[in-house]
Design an enzyme around this catalytic site. Structure first.
Site, PDB file in Angstrom:
ATOM      1  N   ARG A 219       4.769  18.516   0.794  1.00 45.18           N
ATOM      2  CA  ARG A 219       5.523  19.633   0.225  1.00 45.18           C
ATOM      3  C   ARG A 219       4.911  20.187  -1.052  1.00 45.18           C
ATOM      4  O   ARG A 219       5.403  21.181  -1.592  1.00 45.18           O
ATOM      5  CB  ARG A 219       6.974  19.196  -0.052  1.00 45.18           C
ATOM      6  CG  ARG A 219       7.785  18.911   1.191  1.00 45.18           C
ATOM      7  CD  ARG A 219       8.027  20.144   2.029  1.00 45.18           C
ATOM      8  NE  ARG A 219       8.900  21.090   1.364  1.00 45.18           N
ATOM      9  CZ  ARG A 219      10.222  21.103   1.514  1.00 45.18           C
ATOM     10  NH1 ARG A 219      10.819  20.220   2.303  1.00 45.18           N
ATOM     11  NH2 ARG A 219      10.954  22.002   0.898  1.00 45.18           N
TER      12      ARG A 219
ATOM     13  N   HIS B 197      -4.139  -4.560   7.845  1.00 42.60           N
ATOM     14  CA  HIS B 197      -4.228  -3.488   8.832  1.00 42.60           C
ATOM     15  C   HIS B 197      -3.305  -3.788  10.013  1.00 42.60           C
ATOM     16  O   HIS B 197      -3.494  -4.760  10.729  1.00 42.60           O
ATOM     17  CB  HIS B 197      -5.649  -3.236   9.339  1.00 42.60           C
ATOM     18  CG  HIS B 197      -5.831  -1.827   9.828  1.00 42.60           C
ATOM     19  ND1 HIS B 197      -6.237  -0.800   9.006  1.00 42.60           N
ATOM     20  CD2 HIS B 197      -5.607  -1.257  11.028  1.00 42.60           C
ATOM     21  CE1 HIS B 197      -6.292   0.327   9.688  1.00 42.60           C
ATOM     22  NE2 HIS B 197      -5.911   0.075  10.917  1.00 42.60           N
ATOM     23  N   ASP B 198      -2.291  -2.944  10.165  1.00 38.39           N
ATOM     24  CA  ASP B 198      -1.334  -3.004  11.281  1.00 38.39           C
ATOM     25  C   ASP B 198      -0.484  -4.273  11.275  1.00 38.39           C
ATOM     26  O   ASP B 198       0.076  -4.646  12.320  1.00 38.39           O
ATOM     27  CB  ASP B 198      -2.044  -2.843  12.622  1.00 38.39           C
ATOM     28  CG  ASP B 198      -2.548  -1.433  12.862  1.00 38.39           C
ATOM     29  OD1 ASP B 198      -2.161  -0.528  12.097  1.00 38.39           O
ATOM     30  OD2 ASP B 198      -3.347  -1.228  13.790  1.00 38.39           O
TER      31      ASP B 198
ATOM     32  N   ASN C 188       0.861  -1.187   0.000  1.00 39.68           N
ATOM     33  CA  ASN C 188       0.000   0.000   0.000  1.00 39.68           C
ATOM     34  C   ASN C 188       0.896   1.236   0.000  1.00 39.68           C
ATOM     35  O   ASN C 188       1.708   1.421   0.921  1.00 39.68           O
ATOM     36  CB  ASN C 188      -0.900  -0.026   1.240  1.00 39.68           C
ATOM     37  CG  ASN C 188      -1.920   1.100   1.240  1.00 39.68           C
ATOM     38  OD1 ASN C 188      -1.600   2.232   0.903  1.00 39.68           O
ATOM     39  ND2 ASN C 188      -3.141   0.797   1.641  1.00 39.68           N
TER      40      ASN C 188
ATOM     41  N   THR D 190      -7.985   6.335   9.301  1.00 41.39           N
ATOM     42  CA  THR D 190      -7.678   5.073   8.643  1.00 41.39           C
ATOM     43  C   THR D 190      -8.873   4.159   8.821  1.00 41.39           C
ATOM     44  O   THR D 190      -9.774   4.456   9.610  1.00 41.39           O
ATOM     45  CB  THR D 190      -6.400   4.436   9.229  1.00 41.39           C
ATOM     46  OG1 THR D 190      -6.043   3.288   8.456  1.00 41.39           O
ATOM     47  CG2 THR D 190      -6.586   4.042  10.680  1.00 41.39           C
TER      48      THR D 190
ATOM     49  N   GLU E  74      -8.803   0.246  -2.924  1.00 44.12           N
ATOM     50  CA  GLU E  74      -9.678   0.133  -1.763  1.00 44.12           C
ATOM     51  C   GLU E  74     -10.503   1.401  -1.605  1.00 44.12           C
ATOM     52  O   GLU E  74     -10.050   2.491  -1.973  1.00 44.12           O
ATOM     53  CB  GLU E  74      -8.860  -0.044  -0.482  1.00 44.12           C
ATOM     54  CG  GLU E  74      -7.949  -1.246  -0.466  1.00 44.12           C
ATOM     55  CD  GLU E  74      -7.172  -1.353   0.829  1.00 44.12           C
ATOM     56  OE1 GLU E  74      -6.686  -2.464   1.127  1.00 44.12           O
ATOM     57  OE2 GLU E  74      -7.032  -0.335   1.537  1.00 44.12           O
TER      58      GLU E  74
ATOM     59  N   GLY F 274       1.042  -1.250   4.294  1.00 43.38           N
ATOM     60  CA  GLY F 274       1.563   0.042   3.912  1.00 43.38           C
ATOM     61  C   GLY F 274       2.337   0.743   5.007  1.00 43.38           C
ATOM     62  O   GLY F 274       3.552   0.912   4.927  1.00 43.38           O
ATOM     63  N   HIS F 275       1.639   1.138   6.065  1.00 41.16           N
ATOM     64  CA  HIS F 275       2.244   2.003   7.086  1.00 41.16           C
ATOM     65  C   HIS F 275       3.500   1.390   7.688  1.00 41.16           C
ATOM     66  O   HIS F 275       4.568   2.016   7.703  1.00 41.16           O
ATOM     67  CB  HIS F 275       1.219   2.304   8.182  1.00 41.16           C
ATOM     68  CG  HIS F 275       1.729   3.236   9.236  1.00 41.16           C
ATOM     69  ND1 HIS F 275       1.806   4.604   9.040  1.00 41.16           N
ATOM     70  CD2 HIS F 275       2.197   3.005  10.482  1.00 41.16           C
ATOM     71  CE1 HIS F 275       2.299   5.167  10.132  1.00 41.16           C
ATOM     72  NE2 HIS F 275       2.547   4.223  11.020  1.00 41.16           N
TER      73      HIS F 275
ATOM     74  N   HIS G 273      -5.657   3.480  -1.540  1.00 42.54           N
ATOM     75  CA  HIS G 273      -6.960   3.735  -0.922  1.00 42.54           C
ATOM     76  C   HIS G 273      -7.251   5.232  -1.052  1.00 42.54           C
ATOM     77  O   HIS G 273      -6.991   6.009  -0.130  1.00 42.54           O
ATOM     78  CB  HIS G 273      -6.945   3.311   0.554  1.00 42.54           C
ATOM     79  CG  HIS G 273      -8.279   3.341   1.218  1.00 42.54           C
ATOM     80  ND1 HIS G 273      -8.641   2.454   2.202  1.00 42.54           N
ATOM     81  CD2 HIS G 273      -9.351   4.158   1.059  1.00 42.54           C
ATOM     82  CE1 HIS G 273      -9.868   2.708   2.618  1.00 42.54           C
ATOM     83  NE2 HIS G 273     -10.307   3.757   1.939  1.00 42.54           N
TER      84      HIS G 273
END
Length: 237
Positions: A18, A190-191, A7, A100, A70, A213-214, A43
């Site tokens: 920026r 997720h996580d 992700n 999220t 998503e 992703g994160h 997403h």
């Protein structure tokens, strides 16, 4: 082997901070694939605070693995999906102002609505996945929507994992086993991270794909993007 879809929302967040094109979202997607990612996930949200709708259009032109889009199936989202026709659409019931995703669908209450959305998306050639909590009742009701897959929402698992992995995974194993029995494909997300991913993989029968992703982007700050993708791939071997 369970596939890794990266992700890239957080890459777009950094770019947007920026107002220019650094980092280049398209180049990062290319590099993720070159480094071993088996899919790219985005997403887009209505406020375009990270991935923009135009990014989705541009990514469709260059992603060569699996493109997974998503989102909450609002009219604007569905119009975008009709245009770009990704390989997979993951339906997520998040509110417009959600930071999220934070809950799965109630596939009983929203079954008629989901049937209509799933039918339309499948008619244009998209595989459909519905974001769900690990609730057997919701898994059973998902079958009636016609969805191809479900994606288990793994925040609760990730939160409990450091304290009691067996307890954390238990409801997910039940949901995954039921999905397999009902003929539903299985994704998860997720996580998920390098600490909890292998245990999840080992205990979810039929796990086809995870989208991360994160945590992956955070790890890449220390390990580098290429090495990080390979580290995550090894957890799924």
């Amino acid at each position: 082997m369970t596939k890794l879809s990266v992700n890239i929302n957080k890459i777009a967040t950094l770019r947007n901070a920026r107002g220019h094109n650094r980092p280049d979202v398209l180049q990062v997607a290319r590099d993720c694939e070159r480094f071993g990612a088996q899919g790219i996930t985005v997403h887009p949200r209505p406020d375009e605070r990270h991935i923009r709708y135009q990014d989705v259009r541009d990514l469709r032109q260059i992603v060569t693995t699996e493109f997974n889009v998503e989102g909450n199936p609002t009219p604007d989202f569905l119009e975008l999906v009709r245009e770009v026709r990704p390989e997979q659409v993951t339906l997520v019931p998040d509110a417009p102002d959600a930071i999220t995703s934070n809950a799965g669908w109630d596939t009983i209450t929203h079954q008629i609505y989901l049937i209509g959305v799933v039918t339309e998306l499948k008619s244009i050639g998209c595989r459909v996945s519905i974001f769900l909590d690990p609730d057997p009742a919701m898994v059973k009701a998902a079958v009636a929507t016609g969805t191809d897959r479900i994606e288990l929402y793994t925040e609760d698992y990730a939160r409990q994992y450091p304290h009691d992995p067996a307890q954390a995974i238990a409801p997910y194993t039940v949901a995954a086993t039921l999905a397999q029995q009902l003929g539903l494909g299985l994704n998860a997300g997720h996580d998920l991270d390098l600490e909890n991913l292998a245990y999840l993989k080992q205990n979810l029968p039929g796990l086809a794909e995870v989208s991360i992703g994160h945590a992956l982007v955070c790890d890449a700050l220390y390990y580098g993007l290429e090495n990080t993708i390979q580290l995550y791939r090894r957890q799924l071997a």
